[in-house]
Design a protein around this motif. Sequence first.
Motif, mmCIF file in Angstrom:
data_model
loop_
_atom_site.group_PDB
_atom_site.id
_atom_site.type_symbol
_atom_site.label_atom_id
_atom_site.label_comp_id
_atom_site.label_asym_id
_atom_site.label_seq_id
_atom_site.Cartn_x
_atom_site.Cartn_y
_atom_site.Cartn_z
ATOM 1 N N PHE A 285 0.818 -1.203 0.014
ATOM 2 C CA PHE A 285 0.049 -0.062 -0.081
ATOM 3 C C PHE A 285 0.815 1.210 0.121
ATOM 4 N N LEU A 286 2.002 1.019 0.396
ATOM 5 C CA LEU A 286 2.948 2.356 0.532
ATOM 6 C C LEU A 286 3.204 2.732 -0.803
ATOM 7 N N GLY A 287 3.614 1.649 -1.622
ATOM 8 C CA GLY A 287 4.108 1.826 -3.308
ATOM 9 C C GLY A 287 2.688 2.298 -3.712
ATOM 10 N N GLU A 288 1.693 2.147 -3.611
ATOM 11 C CA GLU A 288 0.481 2.503 -4.296
ATOM 12 C C GLU A 288 0.346 3.885 -3.902
ATOM 13 N N LEU A 289 0.504 4.387 -2.588
ATOM 14 C CA LEU A 289 0.294 5.702 -2.320
ATOM 15 C C LEU A 289 1.340 6.492 -2.687
ATOM 16 N N TYR A 290 2.606 5.958 -3.079
ATOM 17 C CA TYR A 290 3.596 6.737 -3.563
ATOM 18 C C TYR A 290 3.232 7.100 -5.095
ATOM 19 N N GLY A 291 2.822 5.995 -5.621
ATOM 20 C CA GLY A 291 2.400 5.807 -7.372
ATOM 21 C C GLY A 291 1.482 6.886 -7.518
ATOM 22 N N ASN A 292 0.452 7.014 -6.737
ATOM 23 C CA ASN A 292 -0.492 8.053 -6.925
ATOM 24 C C ASN A 292 0.111 9.418 -6.685
ATOM 25 N N PHE A 293 1.190 9.538 -5.932
ATOM 26 C CA PHE A 293 1.597 10.703 -5.867
ATOM 27 C C PHE A 293 2.693 11.193 -6.895
ATOM 28 N N LEU A 294 3.261 10.313 -7.249
ATOM 29 C CA LEU A 294 4.268 10.722 -8.501
ATOM 30 C C LEU A 294 3.332 10.731 -9.827
ATOM 31 N N THR A 295 2.222 9.947 -9.966
ATOM 32 C CA THR A 295 1.457 10.352 -11.212
ATOM 33 C C THR A 295 0.598 11.672 -10.994
ATOM 34 N N GLY A 296 0.126 12.048 -10.064
ATOM 35 C CA GLY A 296 -0.493 13.443 -10.028
ATOM 36 C C GLY A 296 0.595 14.462 -10.085
ATOM 37 N N ILE A 297 1.646 14.509 -9.747
ATOM 38 C CA ILE A 297 2.736 15.330 -10.093
ATOM 39 C C ILE A 297 3.277 15.403 -11.188
ATOM 40 N N SER A 298 3.108 14.155 -12.018
ATOM 41 C CA SER A 298 3.600 13.977 -13.528
ATOM 42 C C SER A 298 2.524 14.604 -14.419
ATOM 43 N N ASN A 299 1.393 14.331 -14.094
ATOM 44 C CA ASN A 299 0.401 15.041 -14.897
ATOM 45 C C ASN A 299 0.307 16.745 -14.627
ATOM 46 N N ALA A 300 0.563 16.948 -13.527
ATOM 47 C CA ALA A 300 0.748 18.507 -13.366
ATOM 48 C C ALA A 300 1.946 19.193 -13.754
ATOM 49 N N ARG A 301 3.115 18.510 -13.835
ATOM 50 C CA ARG A 301 4.382 18.969 -14.091
ATOM 51 C C ARG A 301 4.873 18.754 -15.507
ATOM 52 N N HIS A 302 4.233 17.726 -16.111
ATOM 53 C CA HIS A 302 4.621 16.980 -17.474
ATOM 54 C C HIS A 302 6.166 16.435 -17.345
ATOM 55 N N ILE A 303 6.365 15.816 -16.383
ATOM 56 C CA ILE A 303 7.404 15.042 -16.018
ATOM 57 C C ILE A 303 7.156 13.618 -15.815
ATOM 58 N N ASP A 304 7.435 12.795 -16.597
ATOM 59 C CA ASP A 304 7.381 11.119 -16.392
ATOM 60 C C ASP A 304 7.572 10.771 -15.033
#
Length: 583
Positions: free
Chosen positions: A210-229
């Motif tokens: 679940f920590l990996g899933e929370l982190y994945g959601n964190f990275l995806t949100g930032i990726s979509n906002a900042r356009h960095i994969d």
Amino acid sequence: MRFFKVFFAALLAFIVFTGLCIFFLIILIGKAVTSEKVTLSPNGVLVLETSQPYQEQKLVNPLANFLPDEEGEVPGLYQTVRLIDYAAYDDNIKGIYLKTDNNANGFASNEEIRNALIRFKKGGKFIYAYGEVMTQQAYYLASVADKVYLNPKGGLDFTGFSMQLTFLKGALDKLEIEPEIFYAGRFKSATEPLRETKMTDANRQQTTQFLGELYGNFLTGISNARHIDTATLHGYANENLIQESADALKYKLVDGLKYDDEVVAELKSKTGIKAEDKLNLVSLGKYNSGTDISNGTNANKIALIYASGDIISGESDRKNTIASDNYIAEIRKAREDKNVKAILLRVNSGGGSALASEQIWRELALAKKIKPVVVSMGDYAASGGYYIACMADSIFAQPNTLTGSIGVFGMMFNLKGFFNNKLGVTFDGVKTAEYADLGGINRPLNPAEKRFVQNGIDSTYAAFKSRVVAGRKLDPAVVDSIAQGHVWSGTEAKKIGLVDRIGGIDDALDCAARLAKLSTYRLAEYPEVKENLSRLMKNLGDNVSTRIVKKELGINYDLFQQLKEVQSMHGQIQAKLPFIYKF
């Protein structure tokens, strides 16, 4: 004679003095309670501070006007979301200024606010974010802004997530305190700190997941906002590339390095205000006072019941506590009100008493027979929190909600060695039946007593699973496989059938309206926020004592709280998370 004259004169003076004190105290509190209507002026910039904890319901402190460092009315989480949505179409508000230093809110709470900010931007208005030292959760909110600025000498934490548990077994062994622990569910790890010196393989497995899933959601949100994969973002953290403010700019996590006055100057330019004029910054509290976000006087109502905190039996007037008697009364009130056409239960709880959870479940089940019941999950809706949610017609969770943890445990403490060998205290007594002293702290349980306790644990676990089977319409074997005390993220919970939809409070509210066939309605929020004199004095005393203890214990305060919590669990069957996780 003279003595009595002096005595009664002094007594009269004391009575008059006391009466005057009470009179003036009532005036002060009345003045504090009376909120003046705030008039908002044009060209306003709404200020949101991520360091502000947004609890489920608003916080009201009428004494704030007279005490330093005290907050006044702080809008609740959903109230904040509605204010942001309202501001998107308010001509007096030109944009939002996010002050993003610390972040006092949980993952799902941040998701609610972040989604509201994204909707605000779609309305064509700007969002600027600025921080001196940004935490990861603060940056998660800041990343949605049109411009993200960082103090040139500040910093940005971008090192990934970690989680740490404190294990007490070694200390208990040294003190000759023997915890006698009973649990049902392979992943039910709430008692691990008392019976292990490190995480079990099962707990490490579920926590890693679940920590990996929370982190994945964190990275995806930032990726979509900042356009960095996301792979690149993970690389920044894995290699610890963001060590200084300049690094955050170099790797495009921020748009510039500026001081606060420079950001304010840019906001003035953005809103068409002259450099020498004052920027019209509108705090969230002020905006709340000057804005009406109520939805009229429609006869049809949807009851929004906030259930936040530990689940306990009986009554309580403490905040962030789900006391069974109180909540049964609130649910019954909504059930029996013919104008309430649906119930939305907002759950933000890691659980607590299994019996109290069952009592609340029962009242909700009765309500469901008459009108739709929908659940919206917050940061946590786990163990007892899931117990009270599982009967709903539809369940909504955020992707980073922690839920499930379908399992129970109980514990008792044998302090014989501690009292005998450490303190020199001994015990003796008589009894009228073999098991009359079962559960006493002065001796260990015998094998027969251990079977009795484990039978109770197993019976409660079976009842918990049966509620999930009936509520979620799942096969018993499936429920058994996904129960076992396993903690799931909202995303995974949806995949395995514990949750119906990924969404926030608004989504759950729309669902409740559809199920009730309502095109228009008004919101009725429970429990009512009351701040009478006795409660004010009690909360003030609690706050002062808490601050004193925190100041004295410092970083050891969390451990102190953990020990207090363990002590309160003696002899009770619990449906509870293994303490609240902190990342």
